[in-house]
Design an enzyme around this catalytic site. Structure first.
Site, PDB file in Angstrom:
ATOM      1  CE1 TYR A   1       1.150  -0.263   4.392  1.00  0.00           C
ATOM      2  CE2 TYR A   1       0.132   1.903   4.346  1.00  0.00           C
ATOM      3  CZ  TYR A   1       0.943   0.971   4.972  1.00  0.00           C
ATOM      4  OH  TYR A   1       1.552   1.284   6.165  1.00  0.00           O
TER       5      TYR A   1
ATOM      6  CE  LYS B   1       3.294   3.303   3.228  1.00  0.00           C
ATOM      7  NZ  LYS B   1       3.461   3.354   4.667  1.00  0.00           N
TER       8      LYS B   1
ATOM      9  CD  GLU C   1      10.425   1.953  10.191  1.00  0.00           C
ATOM     10  OE1 GLU C   1      10.306   2.946   9.469  1.00  0.00           O
ATOM     11  OE2 GLU C   1      10.201   0.794   9.801  1.00  0.00           O
TER      12      GLU C   1
ATOM     13  CG  LEU D   1       8.515   2.413   4.607  1.00  0.00           C
ATOM     14  CD1 LEU D   1       8.164   1.165   3.788  1.00  0.00           C
ATOM     15  CD2 LEU D   1       7.244   3.147   5.001  1.00  0.00           C
TER      16      LEU D   1
HETATM   17  N1  PDD Z   1       3.124   5.142   7.515  1.00  0.00           N
HETATM   18  N2  PDD Z   1       7.866   3.833   8.837  1.00  0.00           N
HETATM   19  C1  PDD Z   1       6.701   3.187   8.973  1.00  0.00           C
HETATM   20  C2  PDD Z   1       6.692   1.858   9.654  1.00  0.00           C
HETATM   21  C3  PDD Z   1       5.514   3.769   8.481  1.00  0.00           C
HETATM   22  O1  PDD Z   1       4.342   3.114   8.609  1.00  0.00           O
HETATM   23  C4  PDD Z   1       5.571   5.051   7.876  1.00  0.00           C
HETATM   24  C5  PDD Z   1       4.352   5.740   7.348  1.00  0.00           C
HETATM   25  C6  PDD Z   1       6.822   5.678   7.755  1.00  0.00           C
HETATM   26  C7  PDD Z   1       6.985   7.022   7.099  1.00  0.00           C
HETATM   27  O2  PDD Z   1       6.880   6.911   5.688  1.00  0.00           O
HETATM   28  P1  PDD Z   1       6.310   8.133   4.845  1.00  0.00           P
HETATM   29  O3  PDD Z   1       7.092   9.340   5.250  1.00  0.00           O
HETATM   30  O4  PDD Z   1       6.585   7.775   3.445  1.00  0.00           O
HETATM   31  O5  PDD Z   1       4.871   8.248   5.200  1.00  0.00           O
HETATM   32  C8  PDD Z   1       7.949   5.043   8.250  1.00  0.00           C
HETATM   33  C9  PDD Z   1       1.949   5.613   6.843  1.00  0.00           C
HETATM   34  C10 PDD Z   1       1.693   7.058   6.986  1.00  0.00           C
HETATM   35  C11 PDD Z   1       0.771   4.735   7.222  1.00  0.00           C
HETATM   36  O6  PDD Z   1       0.983   3.534   7.347  1.00  0.00           O
HETATM   37  O7  PDD Z   1      -0.344   5.230   7.343  1.00  0.00           O
END
Ligand code: PDD
Length: 288
Positions: free
Chosen positions: A36, A151, A183, A207
């Site tokens: 996703y 993801k 993270e 990620l």
């Molecule tokens: N999640 N690490 C993890 C485990 C995450 O789920 C997310 C973001 C990030 C940050 O990635 P980005 O900057 O590309 O959003 C890092 C999204 C927002 C979610 O699962 O809703």
């Protein structure tokens, strides 16, 4: 849910979210065999969407799936979703599962038509209280699998850890493996010590964050480049600032870790400087 956020997309059809159906044998439903993306939208415009499409493409390749749609088609689908849901600011959610079979089968089948799903959600504006006081986080062992660079919708460990943070009246859970910071359960992390900004190295355990990458660009432009390398959890105790970054939260300061104050317990000056650049960048990209 706001009435303007009810239109979803499923396999070529736009319809009310409540009316969209997938077969129970969809592999996304049975196995979490799906990936996703979450793309923020400001003033009706998707923000840095090319990086989300790139990451989506990478996630698909990592789970041995074909491209599904090209960039132009993703763009048109995302714009359609934004328009049909009233424009303005929101988050677009895209999910692709490997599709539905007629049996439950661990083996990855060939030639299955993927399930492509999209919807929008309200993007919560950052509360003045959080910007003033910062976030509280807890720390936990990273109990996720070791392909967190994909993801994937298989987020059971993430949601358990995130919910545990909330039970402890915190807003995020910072994770570690063998004493090294990875993270947040749904965000990237930065640590500031003695005027220097640090971030954990990319690899299978974390990620690659689209927001983290933008923040790194802004830090570089600010003359305070991010230093990427392993961060020992012990270093959090004397951090001056800790930041979280994600597409839906942007860049937020953490002011308490496991109940202990970070620095002087207030959002720090470097966060303020970089967040100001972030907000300017957002405004410029919405206007150009
Ligand atoms: N999640 N690490 C993890 C485990 C995450 O789920 C997310 C973001 C990030 C940050 O990635 P980005 O900057 O590309 O959003 C890092 C999204 C927002 C979610 O699962 O809703």
């Amino acid at each position: 849910m706001a009435p303007s956020m009810t239109i979803g997309y499923l396999n070529g059809e736009f319809a009310d979210l409540a009316s969209l159906r997938i077969p129970v044998l969809d592999r996304g439903f049975l196995f979490g065999d799906a990936v996703y993306e979450v793309i923020p939208v400001y003033q009706g415009r998707p923000f840095r969407s090319e990086f989300h499409y790139q990451r989506l493409q990478r996630s698909l390749a990592q789970i041995h799936m074909d491209a599904v749609l090209d960039r132009e088609h993703w763009d048109s689908l995302v714009h359609d979703l934004i328009e049909r849901n009233g424009g303005g600011s929101m988050a677009v959610y895209l999910q692709i599962s490997r599709g539905a079979e007629s049996v439950r089968n661990h083996l990855i089948p060939k030639g299955l038509a993927p399930t492509v799903f999209g919807m929008t959600a309200a993007l919560k504006s950052r509360s003045p209280e959080v910007l003033e006081r910062g976030l509280q986080v807890i720390t936990r062992e990273d109990t996720r699998w070791d392909r967190c660079d994909i993801k994937s919708t298989s987020l059971l460990a993430n949601i358990l850890l995130y919910s545990e943070a909330h039970e402890q009246h915190a807003q995020e859970c910072l994770l570690h493996r063998e004493g090294q910071l990875t993270e947040g359960s749904s965000s990237s992390v930065f640590v500031v010590r003695n005027g220097r900004i640090y971030a954990p190295p990319y690899g299978p355990e974390i990620l690659p964050g689209t927001t983290r990458d933008l923040v790194a660009e802004l830090c570089e432009a600010n003359g305070t480049p991010v230093r990427v390398g392993p961060i020992d959890m012990l270093e959090l105790a004397d951090a001056d600032e800790i930041w979280l970054a994600s597409a839906t939260r942007e860049l937020l300061p953490v002011t308490r870790v496991d109940g202990h104050a970070v620095g002087d317990g207030h959002p720090g000056p470097l966060w303020r400087a970089i967040d100001t650049r972030f907000q300017e960048y957002k405004q410029e990209s919405a206007n150009d």
